[in-house]
Design a protein around this motif. Structure first.
Motif, short mmCIF file in Angstrom:
data_model
loop_
_atom_site.label_atom_id
_atom_site.label_comp_id
_atom_site.label_asym_id
_atom_site.label_seq_id
_atom_site.Cartn_x
_atom_site.Cartn_y
_atom_site.Cartn_z
N CYS A 24 0.88 -1.07 0.02
CA CYS A 24 0.21 -0.04 0.10
C CYS A 24 0.91 1.36 -0.16
CB CYS A 24 -1.06 0.13 1.34
SG CYS A 24 -2.27 -1.23 1.30
N PHE A 25 1.87 1.25 1.00
CA PHE A 25 2.84 2.43 0.78
C PHE A 25 3.54 2.74 -0.53
CE2 PHE A 25 6.68 4.82 1.29
CZ PHE A 25 6.30 6.10 2.15
N ALA A 26 3.75 1.56 -1.14
CA ALA A 26 4.61 1.71 -2.57
C ALA A 26 3.67 2.27 -3.59
CB ALA A 26 4.82 0.26 -2.92
N ILE A 27 2.48 1.92 -3.51
CA ILE A 27 1.27 2.54 -4.23
C ILE A 27 1.30 3.92 -3.97
CG2 ILE A 27 -1.05 2.41 -4.98
CD1 ILE A 27 -1.31 -0.48 -4.49
N CYS A 28 1.06 4.33 -2.97
CA CYS A 28 0.88 5.88 -2.35
C CYS A 28 2.30 6.53 -2.63
CB CYS A 28 0.86 5.84 -0.71
SG CYS A 28 0.42 7.46 -0.23
N GLU A 29 3.56 6.12 -2.57
CA GLU A 29 4.46 6.81 -2.83
C GLU A 29 4.68 7.00 -4.44
OE1 GLU A 29 9.60 6.32 -2.36
OE2 GLU A 29 8.34 4.51 -1.88
N TRP A 30 4.19 5.97 -5.20
CA TRP A 30 4.21 6.31 -6.72
C TRP A 30 3.15 7.25 -7.04
CZ3 TRP A 30 7.79 5.97 -10.27
CH2 TRP A 30 8.92 5.45 -9.91
N ASN A 31 1.91 7.43 -6.49
CA ASN A 31 0.96 8.52 -6.62
C ASN A 31 1.49 9.64 -6.25
OD1 ASN A 31 -1.16 7.15 -7.72
ND2 ASN A 31 -1.60 6.06 -5.56
N ALA A 32 2.46 9.83 -5.45
CA ALA A 32 3.07 10.91 -5.00
C ALA A 32 4.26 11.61 -5.95
CB ALA A 32 3.94 11.13 -3.69
N VAL A 33 4.87 10.30 -6.66
CA VAL A 33 6.00 10.68 -7.72
C VAL A 33 4.90 11.14 -8.86
CG1 VAL A 33 7.25 9.50 -9.37
CG2 VAL A 33 7.65 8.91 -6.91
N TRP A 34 4.02 10.61 -9.39
CA TRP A 34 3.07 11.03 -10.40
C TRP A 34 2.54 12.16 -10.24
CZ3 TRP A 34 3.57 9.63 -15.14
CH2 TRP A 34 4.19 8.35 -15.46
N SER A 35 2.18 12.77 -8.96
CA SER A 35 1.66 14.09 -8.64
C SER A 35 3.03 14.98 -9.06
CB SER A 35 1.29 14.33 -7.24
OG SER A 35 0.22 13.32 -7.11
N ALA A 36 4.16 14.66 -8.47
CA ALA A 36 5.36 15.53 -8.94
C ALA A 36 5.40 15.69 -10.33
CB ALA A 36 6.59 15.15 -8.18
N GLU A 37 5.30 14.47 -11.01
CA GLU A 37 5.58 14.53 -12.31
C GLU A 37 4.61 15.48 -13.23
OE1 GLU A 37 6.84 13.36 -16.27
OE2 GLU A 37 7.80 13.11 -14.45
N ARG A 38 3.18 15.50 -12.60
CA ARG A 38 2.42 16.48 -13.52
C ARG A 38 2.74 17.96 -13.07
NH1 ARG A 38 -1.39 14.18 -16.82
NH2 ARG A 38 -2.63 12.47 -15.72
N LEU A 39 3.39 18.21 -11.87
CA LEU A 39 3.70 19.49 -11.48
C LEU A 39 5.15 19.73 -12.40
CD1 LEU A 39 2.72 19.35 -7.72
CD2 LEU A 39 1.59 20.90 -9.73
N GLN A 40 6.07 18.90 -12.60
CA GLN A 40 7.53 19.02 -13.08
C GLN A 40 7.68 18.01 -14.06
OE1 GLN A 40 10.57 20.15 -10.25
NE2 GLN A 40 11.72 18.85 -11.65
N PRO A 41 7.20 18.14 -15.42
CA PRO A 41 7.60 17.23 -16.27
C PRO A 41 8.83 16.65 -16.26
CG PRO A 41 5.99 18.64 -17.19
CD PRO A 41 6.50 19.13 -15.84
N GLY A 42 9.12 15.44 -16.26
CA GLY A 42 10.41 14.68 -16.18
C GLY A 42 10.96 14.24 -14.88
N CYS A 131 -4.72 8.21 1.52
CA CYS A 131 -3.67 9.39 1.17
C CYS A 131 -3.44 8.80 -0.34
CB CYS A 131 -2.28 9.46 2.02
SG CYS A 131 -1.15 10.52 1.45
N SER A 132 -3.26 7.63 -0.48
CA SER A 132 -2.87 7.49 -1.91
C SER A 132 -4.07 7.71 -2.93
CB SER A 132 -2.80 5.66 -2.01
OG SER A 132 -2.28 5.28 -3.16
N ILE A 133 -5.32 7.37 -2.54
CA ILE A 133 -6.66 7.61 -3.17
C ILE A 133 -6.56 9.09 -3.59
CG2 ILE A 133 -9.02 7.81 -2.94
CD1 ILE A 133 -8.93 4.98 -1.57
N LEU A 134 -6.36 10.09 -2.40
CA LEU A 134 -6.38 11.41 -2.68
C LEU A 134 -5.25 11.76 -3.65
CD1 LEU A 134 -6.93 12.85 1.23
CD2 LEU A 134 -8.64 12.79 -0.96
N LEU A 135 -4.02 11.44 -3.57
CA LEU A 135 -3.12 11.64 -4.52
C LEU A 135 -3.36 11.24 -5.89
CD1 LEU A 135 0.24 10.88 -2.21
CD2 LEU A 135 -0.45 12.93 -3.15
#
Length: 146
Positions: A24-42, A131-135
């Motif tokens: 579950c944490f790994a999924i949440c972490e990657w949702n955080a990464v994808w959020s950052a990706e949306r904000l800063q492509p690359g 948290c993962s669902i929100l991200l």
């Protein structure tokens, strides 16, 4: 050697709770990464080469969110980003816990002398999943519109 892991005394329910919480944490972490990706492509391409930990990802995500010009979008993104940062510390307390014997004789992990019970691990996994669902919603809805 092969099958040495089977010499570890741990009950299946506890091992399952630990594994599910870690997943579950790994999924949440990657949702955080994808959020950052949306904000800063690359951004995503920096994770492995720079060996970014979940703590670094959390800090960088918060920094990216704080730089959002739209105050409504910033507020929407900041809450789960800060929650992810808090959960990183909880995850560290669990996965970097100290193995030991509980009063009833079960093998458990401990943090600051407190036993990580199955119910505590399940509660953590539920917090992480919320948290993962929100991200994930931010990635696919709020930040997808930018």
């Amino acid at each position: 050697m092969q099958n040495d892991r089977k010499r570890i005394s741990i009950d299946d329910q506890y091992a399952h709770a630990l594994g599910l919480a870690a997943y579950c944490f790994a999924i949440c972490e990657w949702n955080a990464v994808w959020s950052a990706e949306r904000l800063q492509p690359g951004y995503i391409s920096t994770i492995e080469p720079l060996r970014k930990t979940a703590g670094v990802i959390a800090k960088e995500l918060i920094d990216l969110v704080k730089a959002i010009n739209d105050p409504t979008l910033r507020a929407i993104c900041l809450i789960p980003s800060m929650e992810f940062q808090r959960l990183v510390q909880e995850r560290n307390g669990l996965l970097h816990g100290k193995p030991g014997t509980a009063p009833n004789g079960d093998q458990r992990l401990f943090r600051r002398g407190q036993e990580w019970t199955i119910s505590a691990i399940d509660a953590f996994a539920d917090e992480v999943s919320a948290c993962s669902i929100l991200l994930n919603e931010i990635v696919h809805e709020d930040l997808a519109k930018r």
